[in-house]
Design a protein around this motif. Sequence first.
Motif, mmCIF file in Angstrom:
data_model
loop_
_atom_site.group_PDB
_atom_site.id
_atom_site.type_symbol
_atom_site.label_atom_id
_atom_site.label_comp_id
_atom_site.label_asym_id
_atom_site.label_seq_id
_atom_site.Cartn_x
_atom_site.Cartn_y
_atom_site.Cartn_z
ATOM 1 N N HIS A 104 0.819 -1.218 0.000
ATOM 2 C CA HIS A 104 0.000 0.000 0.000
ATOM 3 C C HIS A 104 0.848 1.261 0.000
ATOM 4 C CE1 HIS A 104 -3.002 -2.973 1.320
ATOM 5 N NE2 HIS A 104 -3.924 -2.089 0.880
ATOM 6 N N VAL A 105 2.153 1.108 -0.223
ATOM 7 C CA VAL A 105 3.034 2.281 -0.326
ATOM 8 C C VAL A 105 3.265 2.561 -1.832
ATOM 9 C CG1 VAL A 105 5.288 3.245 0.208
ATOM 10 C CG2 VAL A 105 4.146 1.756 1.876
ATOM 11 N N HIS A 106 3.004 3.826 -2.250
ATOM 12 C CA HIS A 106 3.155 4.188 -3.667
ATOM 13 C C HIS A 106 3.973 5.476 -3.780
ATOM 14 C CE1 HIS A 106 0.081 1.214 -4.687
ATOM 15 N NE2 HIS A 106 -0.675 1.731 -3.673
ATOM 16 N N GLN A 107 4.514 5.648 -5.002
ATOM 17 C CA GLN A 107 5.269 6.873 -5.291
ATOM 18 C C GLN A 107 4.279 7.976 -5.672
ATOM 19 O OE1 GLN A 107 8.307 7.798 -5.116
ATOM 20 N NE2 GLN A 107 9.694 6.027 -5.341
ATOM 21 N N GLN A 108 4.448 9.136 -5.080
ATOM 22 C CA GLN A 108 3.590 10.281 -5.405
ATOM 23 C C GLN A 108 4.467 11.539 -5.325
ATOM 24 O OE1 GLN A 108 0.110 10.671 -2.990
ATOM 25 N NE2 GLN A 108 -0.630 12.464 -4.070
ATOM 26 N N ASP A 109 4.580 12.167 -6.519
ATOM 27 C CA ASP A 109 5.429 13.350 -6.645
ATOM 28 C C ASP A 109 6.862 13.025 -6.254
ATOM 29 O OD1 ASP A 109 3.193 14.806 -7.430
ATOM 30 O OD2 ASP A 109 2.742 15.410 -5.348
ATOM 31 N N GLY A 110 7.283 11.807 -6.593
ATOM 32 C CA GLY A 110 8.655 11.390 -6.335
ATOM 33 C C GLY A 110 8.916 10.996 -4.897
ATOM 34 N N GLN A 111 7.878 11.006 -4.094
ATOM 35 C CA GLN A 111 8.035 10.647 -2.688
ATOM 36 C C GLN A 111 7.103 9.469 -2.362
ATOM 37 O OE1 GLN A 111 10.223 11.961 -0.574
ATOM 38 N NE2 GLN A 111 10.980 13.364 -2.167
ATOM 39 N N MET A 114 11.975 -3.185 2.525
ATOM 40 C CA MET A 114 11.342 -3.777 1.358
ATOM 41 C C MET A 114 11.172 -2.733 0.259
ATOM 42 S SD MET A 114 8.384 -6.125 3.124
ATOM 43 C CE MET A 114 8.791 -7.317 4.381
ATOM 44 N N PRO A 115 11.274 -3.151 -1.013
ATOM 45 C CA PRO A 115 11.110 -2.203 -2.130
ATOM 46 C C PRO A 115 9.644 -1.856 -2.364
ATOM 47 C CG PRO A 115 11.532 -4.406 -2.954
ATOM 48 C CD PRO A 115 11.652 -4.493 -1.475
ATOM 49 N N ILE A 116 9.419 -0.657 -2.891
ATOM 50 C CA ILE A 116 8.060 -0.225 -3.228
ATOM 51 C C ILE A 116 7.738 -0.729 -4.625
ATOM 52 C CG2 ILE A 116 6.583 1.784 -3.608
ATOM 53 C CD1 ILE A 116 8.331 3.332 -1.701
ATOM 54 N N GLY A 117 6.529 -1.169 -4.827
ATOM 55 C CA GLY A 117 6.091 -1.582 -6.148
ATOM 56 C C GLY A 117 6.500 -3.002 -6.476
ATOM 57 N N GLU A 118 6.303 -3.316 -7.785
ATOM 58 C CA GLU A 118 6.555 -4.693 -8.231
ATOM 59 C C GLU A 118 8.021 -4.939 -8.528
ATOM 60 O OE1 GLU A 118 4.273 -6.959 -8.175
ATOM 61 O OE2 GLU A 118 2.623 -5.593 -7.668
ATOM 62 N N THR A 119 8.754 -3.879 -8.861
ATOM 63 C CA THR A 119 10.150 -4.060 -9.275
ATOM 64 C C THR A 119 11.051 -4.112 -8.054
ATOM 65 O OG1 THR A 119 10.488 -1.690 -9.459
ATOM 66 C CG2 THR A 119 9.756 -2.850 -11.433
ATOM 67 N N ALA A 120 12.070 -4.915 -8.207
ATOM 68 C CA ALA A 120 12.989 -5.083 -7.087
ATOM 69 C C ALA A 120 13.911 -3.888 -6.924
ATOM 70 C CB ALA A 120 13.815 -6.355 -7.284
ATOM 71 N N GLY A 121 14.026 -3.064 -7.929
ATOM 72 C CA GLY A 121 14.966 -1.953 -7.834
ATOM 73 C C GLY A 121 14.354 -0.668 -7.357
ATOM 74 N N GLY A 122 13.090 -0.696 -6.890
ATOM 75 C CA GLY A 122 12.427 0.520 -6.456
ATOM 76 C C GLY A 122 12.954 1.021 -5.135
ATOM 77 N N PRO A 123 12.459 2.212 -4.716
ATOM 78 C CA PRO A 123 12.886 2.774 -3.425
ATOM 79 C C PRO A 123 12.529 1.817 -2.275
ATOM 80 C CG PRO A 123 11.703 4.391 -4.728
ATOM 81 C CD PRO A 123 11.516 3.083 -5.421
#
Length: 474
Positions: free
Chosen positions: A57-64, A132-141
Amino acid sequence: MRKTEPRLQRKLLAWLLGPLLVLLVLDTAAAYWVSQRFANLAYDRALHEIAREIVLHVHQQDGQPRLQLSDAAADILLMDAQDRLFYRVDAADGTLLGGDATIRKAASPGTDPRFYEDEFHGEPVRMIAARMPIGETAGGPLVTVQVAETLNKRSRLAFEMVANVVLPQLLLIVMATLVVWFGVSRGLEPLQRLRRAVAGRSHLDLSPIDTHDVPGEVRPLVDEVNELMARLGKTFDFQNRFVADAAHQLKTPVSGLKAQIELALRENDPERVRHSLAQLYISADRLSRLVRQLLSLARNEPGALDTVQLQPLDLHAFALEVSMDWVPHAIKRNIDLGFEGVEHPLTIAADQDRLRELINNLIDNAIRYSQEGGRVTVRTSREADGQCKLAISDDGRSIPVEERARIFERFHRLLGTQEDGSGLGLAIVSEIATLHGARISLEEDIDGVGNTFSVFFQPSEDERATVSGLKAAV
């Protein structure tokens, strides 16, 4: 306060059941540790899944990164019938994204989940901390997620597992206790029968304890008790015989003393009173000698309580010393007391006091029963077989052959003798000779007049070596 006496049954039960109880405690502790570990493994997986769901439930919004988890969704995700759950999500720079801010931040969490124990609001909890990374990709924040859960269901599961393991073992130990108690009681029943048999005895019953059905471990003890009772029986026999002998022998002189005292009390003539007192002195002297002989006989009986101390002793020198003590008495009786011996020592193992008593009794008998003006000769010599010989000859009335076997019996006296005596002197000599392992014999004197008492002693080890050297020299 009286100390509790040790009981064999209690000791056996303690040694048999004590280790079982210790093993039960150790097994319970091990089972509890294993069950706690198993419960943690089981519920840690669920805790990890909750953490993963929160990160979704954590998403990127305005780069944050922004946590977009509604209260309704949070209630559903954290709902648990037994425990309460709390969470916290932090951005990579430490900014709180959501959850309970009172949860302590985890120290340097890694990408692999870390589980540990902690406290939250004063209550123990199980924590998970992971990046843990955000989103589906392992390289996310990356974000740091922490989830805390109280320990109610974990403790309940661990308790149930321990109970399922320990209760059957506890039941088994209870059954084993009953079986062991019954077995120990049955095994100790022969000892109980033995105790009852001994307790029911009279204090006069010193017969051996029956060893039938006595356990092998206890039989040596029973055998030793039987030997002790046999020794006590001999001691009591000695005492009873001494009492009987004393009562038999003292009755006559005591009665004589009483009669003489009564006679003296009725006399008014000083001379007759003086004569009665002289007779009283003679009777008292006889009584004193009888008492000494009775005590000596009791002391020298085999098995008597008085121990024999055998020490190396020169028979020749000692016999000469004792003989010299009798010279005044022999002169008073007009007896020619002589001594003949070897020129070298005759070493034997002897108790000095008892050997003196033996020689005294033989010389006393020889002087007492010799005619006035007669002779008594004390001789020492070494026999051909190495034995050391002490011989005392007199010229009194020869003892008939048929009487010679009985003269060493107690209270045996020759018929027709005029001398006062109790018949104990030669019995004492025989007992002392037996204590020394010596042999005593009686034969006619060399010249055919009188008697010769000979005592043959075994030589000491030093004396045997001397005899062997003399034989080798010859």
